[in-house]
Design a protein around this motif. Structure first.
Motif, PDB file in Angstrom:
ATOM      1  N   ASP A   1       7.358   1.915  -4.631  1.00  0.00           N
ATOM      2  CA  ASP A   1       6.843   0.444  -4.937  1.00  0.00           C
ATOM      3  C   ASP A   1       5.824   1.085  -5.470  1.00  0.00           C
ATOM      4  O   ASP A   1       4.781   2.186  -5.339  1.00  0.00           O
ATOM      5  CB  ASP A   1       6.289  -0.581  -3.897  1.00  0.00           C
TER       6      ASP A   1
ATOM      7  N   ARG B   1       2.041  -6.369   0.264  1.00  0.00           N
ATOM      8  CA  ARG B   1       3.737  -4.705  -0.679  1.00  0.00           C
ATOM      9  C   ARG B   1       4.068  -3.647   0.673  1.00  0.00           C
ATOM     10  O   ARG B   1       5.217  -3.611   1.072  1.00  0.00           O
ATOM     11  CB  ARG B   1       2.965  -4.039  -1.213  1.00  0.00           C
TER      12      ARG B   1
ATOM     13  N   TRP C   1      12.117  -6.375  -5.020  1.00  0.00           N
ATOM     14  CA  TRP C   1      11.338  -6.125  -4.252  1.00  0.00           C
ATOM     15  C   TRP C   1      10.143  -6.511  -3.166  1.00  0.00           C
ATOM     16  O   TRP C   1       9.492  -6.021  -2.769  1.00  0.00           O
ATOM     17  CB  TRP C   1      10.179  -6.223  -5.408  1.00  0.00           C
TER      18      TRP C   1
ATOM     19  N   TYR D   1       8.557  -9.297  -3.045  1.00  0.00           N
ATOM     20  CA  TYR D   1       7.547  -9.968  -3.777  1.00  0.00           C
ATOM     21  C   TYR D   1       7.012 -11.385  -2.743  1.00  0.00           C
ATOM     22  O   TYR D   1       8.421 -11.875  -2.906  1.00  0.00           O
ATOM     23  CB  TYR D   1       7.237  -9.700  -4.581  1.00  0.00           C
TER      24      TYR D   1
END
Ligand code: CA
Length: 230
Positions: A102, A116, A185, A187
């Protein structure tokens, strides 16, 4: 439960202090290194659970460190979050190709970075459901973490692999960029979202799956789907 170890390799002392403080507040154990060469040594020696890596560093730059860690089987599994400036977009692409998990663009809020870090670690800890997908000459074996074209292995970054997996699992349904950011991801919707990230990875994925690239279909203003029927 033992604390998870994060190594921060960054030469700007104020950023190091800010990141260290915020990660420690969240219960992580944090080591820091202000030089690239020393940071790589520390990563090899301490084998942290995650590395936060700046690009421009004295001694050795972030891309070299990323390559060195991902090429060594003892450190290849360690997830890496790169810190980049907006102007360093090509470096982000190179970073992903080298296996970075990332990136966070400077200037960032500590809350954004912590989110993150947690998302990357959550993904690492999730046990994969083993499954085999076949479309055309493309095959994905999620148990073996292997993608092949006509039986020949395709080298995908971890993100490209997860993206392809999500598209295959959707079995022809359209997946929005927001869905992909959340599920590939990890998120949180409350975190500032950069949908461009998805487009960038789709581009890389298409290049790598060559003969089957046409199956990854852009659905205007929405996202992507995979043609799994023809
Ligand atoms: Ca720097």
């Amino acid at each position: 439960m033992s604390k998870e170890n994060i190594l921060v390799i960054e030469d700007e002392k104020n950023i190091v202090e800010l990141v260290k403080y915020n990660l420690e507040q969240e219960g992580f154990a944090v080591r820091t290194s202000l030089r690239g060469d020393a940071g790589l040594e520390e990563a090899r020696r301490a084998r942290p659970d995650l590395v936060i890596l700046d690009l421009m560093l004295p001694g050795m730059d972030g891309l070299e460190i990323c390559r060195a860690l991902k090429q060594n089987e003892k450190t290849a599994h360690i997830p890496i979050i790169m810190l980049t400036a907006k102007s360093e977009e090509t470096d982000q692409i190179v970073g992903f190709e080298l296996g970075a998990d990332d990136y966070v663009t400077k200037p960032f809020s500590p809350r954004q970075l912590v989110a993150r870090v947690k998302a990357v670690l959550r993904r690492v800890h999730e046990k994969p459901k083993e499954k085999i997908f076949r479309v055309g000459v493309l095959e994905m074996d999620t148990g073996k973490y292997l993608v092949t074209l006509k039986g020949k292995a395709v080298e995908l970054s971890s993100k490209e692999f997860e993206l392809l997996k999500a598209l295959l699992e959707a079995n022809g349904r359209v997946l929005s960029r927001e869905y992909l950011l959340e599920n590939v991801w990890g998120y949180d919707r409350s975190v500032e979202i950069e949908t461009r990230t998805v487009d960038m990875h789709i581009g890389q994925l298409r290049k790598k799956i060559k003969a089957e690239a046409h199956r990854v279909i852009t659905v205007k203003n929405v996202g992507y789907r995979m043609d799994v029927d023809s």
